[in-house]
Design a protein around this motif. Structure first.
Motif, PDB file in Angstrom:
ATOM      1  N   ARG A  44       0.839  -1.185   0.000  1.00 41.86           N
ATOM      2  CA  ARG A  44       0.000   0.000   0.000  1.00 41.86           C
ATOM      3  C   ARG A  44       0.883   1.247   0.000  1.00 41.86           C
ATOM      4  O   ARG A  44       2.015   1.215   0.494  1.00 41.86           O
ATOM      5  CB  ARG A  44      -0.914   0.019   1.233  1.00 41.86           C
ATOM      6  CG  ARG A  44      -1.918  -1.108   1.277  1.00 41.86           C
ATOM      7  CD  ARG A  44      -2.925  -0.911   2.407  1.00 41.86           C
ATOM      8  NE  ARG A  44      -2.258  -0.900   3.713  1.00 41.86           N
ATOM      9  CZ  ARG A  44      -2.037  -1.986   4.443  1.00 41.86           C
ATOM     10  NH1 ARG A  44      -2.431  -3.175   4.013  1.00 41.86           N
ATOM     11  NH2 ARG A  44      -1.434  -1.898   5.612  1.00 41.86           N
ATOM     12  N   SER A  60       0.811   3.778   1.888  1.00 42.75           N
ATOM     13  CA  SER A  60       1.185   4.156   3.253  1.00 42.75           C
ATOM     14  C   SER A  60       2.393   3.375   3.757  1.00 42.75           C
ATOM     15  O   SER A  60       3.101   3.832   4.661  1.00 42.75           O
ATOM     16  CB  SER A  60       0.000   3.938   4.194  1.00 42.75           C
ATOM     17  OG  SER A  60      -0.423   2.573   4.169  1.00 42.75           O
ATOM     18  N   GLU A  61       2.647   2.191   3.182  1.00 43.17           N
ATOM     19  CA  GLU A  61       3.769   1.363   3.621  1.00 43.17           C
ATOM     20  C   GLU A  61       5.091   1.791   2.997  1.00 43.17           C
ATOM     21  O   GLU A  61       6.151   1.499   3.556  1.00 43.17           O
ATOM     22  CB  GLU A  61       3.499  -0.106   3.270  1.00 43.17           C
ATOM     23  CG  GLU A  61       2.298  -0.699   3.973  1.00 43.17           C
ATOM     24  CD  GLU A  61       1.963  -2.090   3.476  1.00 43.17           C
ATOM     25  OE1 GLU A  61       1.251  -2.814   4.187  1.00 43.17           O
ATOM     26  OE2 GLU A  61       2.419  -2.464   2.372  1.00 43.17           O
ATOM     27  N   GLY A 107       4.111   6.791   0.066  1.00 44.81           N
ATOM     28  CA  GLY A 107       3.320   7.604  -0.855  1.00 44.81           C
ATOM     29  C   GLY A 107       3.295   7.044  -2.260  1.00 44.81           C
ATOM     30  O   GLY A 107       3.549   5.862  -2.487  1.00 44.81           O
TER      31      GLY A 107
END
Length: 342
Positions: A279, A281-282, A285
């Motif tokens: 993702r 967020s991992e 960005g």
């Protein structure tokens, strides 16, 4: 848009994976058409305080103009021509087969460049004139418009050829590696928000450049805006789409509509390949990201093709559809490569 596996001999198994962002190019084209129309109509109105009541709009080869229009007509007429051409191209595109659609840029790109260039040239010629008969059109302006139109046509041609060549034939999916047979896997992903950001920044940069050429503001005020928007347009445009290819030559990851820049690894240069869910967020960005996961080209959450280059402690990942199949083929090619060396 679709992409899938292809074989050099044109026979045997192939795989297909779809890209679910098919509406993004349509909205992007519509936004560009609307922005060009706004630029054509807005240029004369932006400088109306420095223009005569009627604008010189036609020269027959001499220094003096031989045709004119009221300001409102000089603004509306080219915008209407542009929208009519875009409408005709859109209707023709709907009737065309999918593989022919990228070629619409060969009509819209040079046409929009000619119209915007001509409009900017007309405004510049009439700027600060009290009567349209005083307007003068320098030869270098015509040469510049022709040069920019040629450049736009060349870029549109390159994009059309690249998109057309990246759309292989569709066939039932399978992943066998018969001896002596050559297979390839393709996948593509794009981020419509990054594409929209690139288009918006490009339009602002273009408008700023036109304003500089027309003389609507001082270079000191507009050059910083042009530079910042140009960098944003280039960076977001390059990293708004990606195409991954696994073949006998290894892995190739190409960025942007032109497929440049690109990163390549041979099968021998890859230690391992796998599919992984990631993702934004991992990895910090969107776009080209460096994080504790290594390097990730993150265009949408979900499947990522992840490879560990030989001799490296970090991974390289790219978010594309059907990543598991790509990793499987890449690992099979690595095994075949090692067996051949052994």
């Amino acid at each position: 848009m679709t992409d899938g596996d292809d074989m050099k001999n044109g026979s045997g198994p192939a795989a297909h994976s779809g890209w679910r962002g098919g509406h993004a190019p349509r909205w992007g084209t519509a936004a560009c058409v609307a922005a060009v129309a706004a630029l054509l109509a807005g240029l004369p109105w932006a400088a109306h305080g420095r223009l005569p009541g009627r604008l010189a709009t036609h020269w027959s080869g001499g220094a003096a103009p031989d045709g004119s229009m009221p300001l409102w007509a000089a603004a509306v007429f080219p915008a209407g021509i542009w929208l009519l051409i875009a409408l005709v191209v859109s209707l023709s595109r709907r009737r065309a087969r999918a593989g022919a659609r990228p070629w619409r840029g060969l009509v819209l790109a040079p046409t929009g460049t000619v119209l915007v260039g001509a409009q900017a040239s007309v405004v510049r010629a009439n700027l600060d004139r009290t009567d349209w008969h005083e307007a003068r059109q320098p030869v270098w302006a015509i040469v510049l418009i022709l040069a920019l139109t040629g450049a736009a046509l060349a870029v549109a041609w390159r994009i059309a050829v690249h998109v057309a060549s990246a759309t292989p034939a569709i066939a039932p999916p399978e992943l066998d590696l018969p001896e002596g047979e050559r297979l390839a896997w393709f996948s593509h992903a794009a981020n419509p928000w990054l594409q929209l950001l690139s288009a918006a920044a490009c339009l602002v940069a273009t408008g700023t450049l036109v304003a500089l050429g027309v003389g609507l503001a001082s270079p000191e005020a507009l050059w910083p805006v042009f530079a910042v928007c140009g960098v944003i347009a280039l960076a977001s445009g390059v990293f708004s789409s990606v195409r991954a290819k696994v073949s006998e030559a290894g892995l190739e990851v190409a960025f942007g509509p032109l497929g440049w820049p690109a990163r390549r690894w041979s099968p021998a240069a890859i230690e391992s390949a796998r599919a992984e869910q990631r993702r934004p967020s991992e990895v910090g960005g969107w776009g080209y990201r460096l994080s504790g996961h290594g390097t990730t080209v993150m265009l949408r959450a979900g499947d990522c093709l992840v490879v560990r280059p030989r001799g490296r402690r970090s991974d390289f990942a790219v978010s594309v559809d059907d990543a598991e199949r790509g990793a499987a083929l890449l690992n099979a090619l690595r095994r075949r490569d090692r067996a051949g060396i052994g």
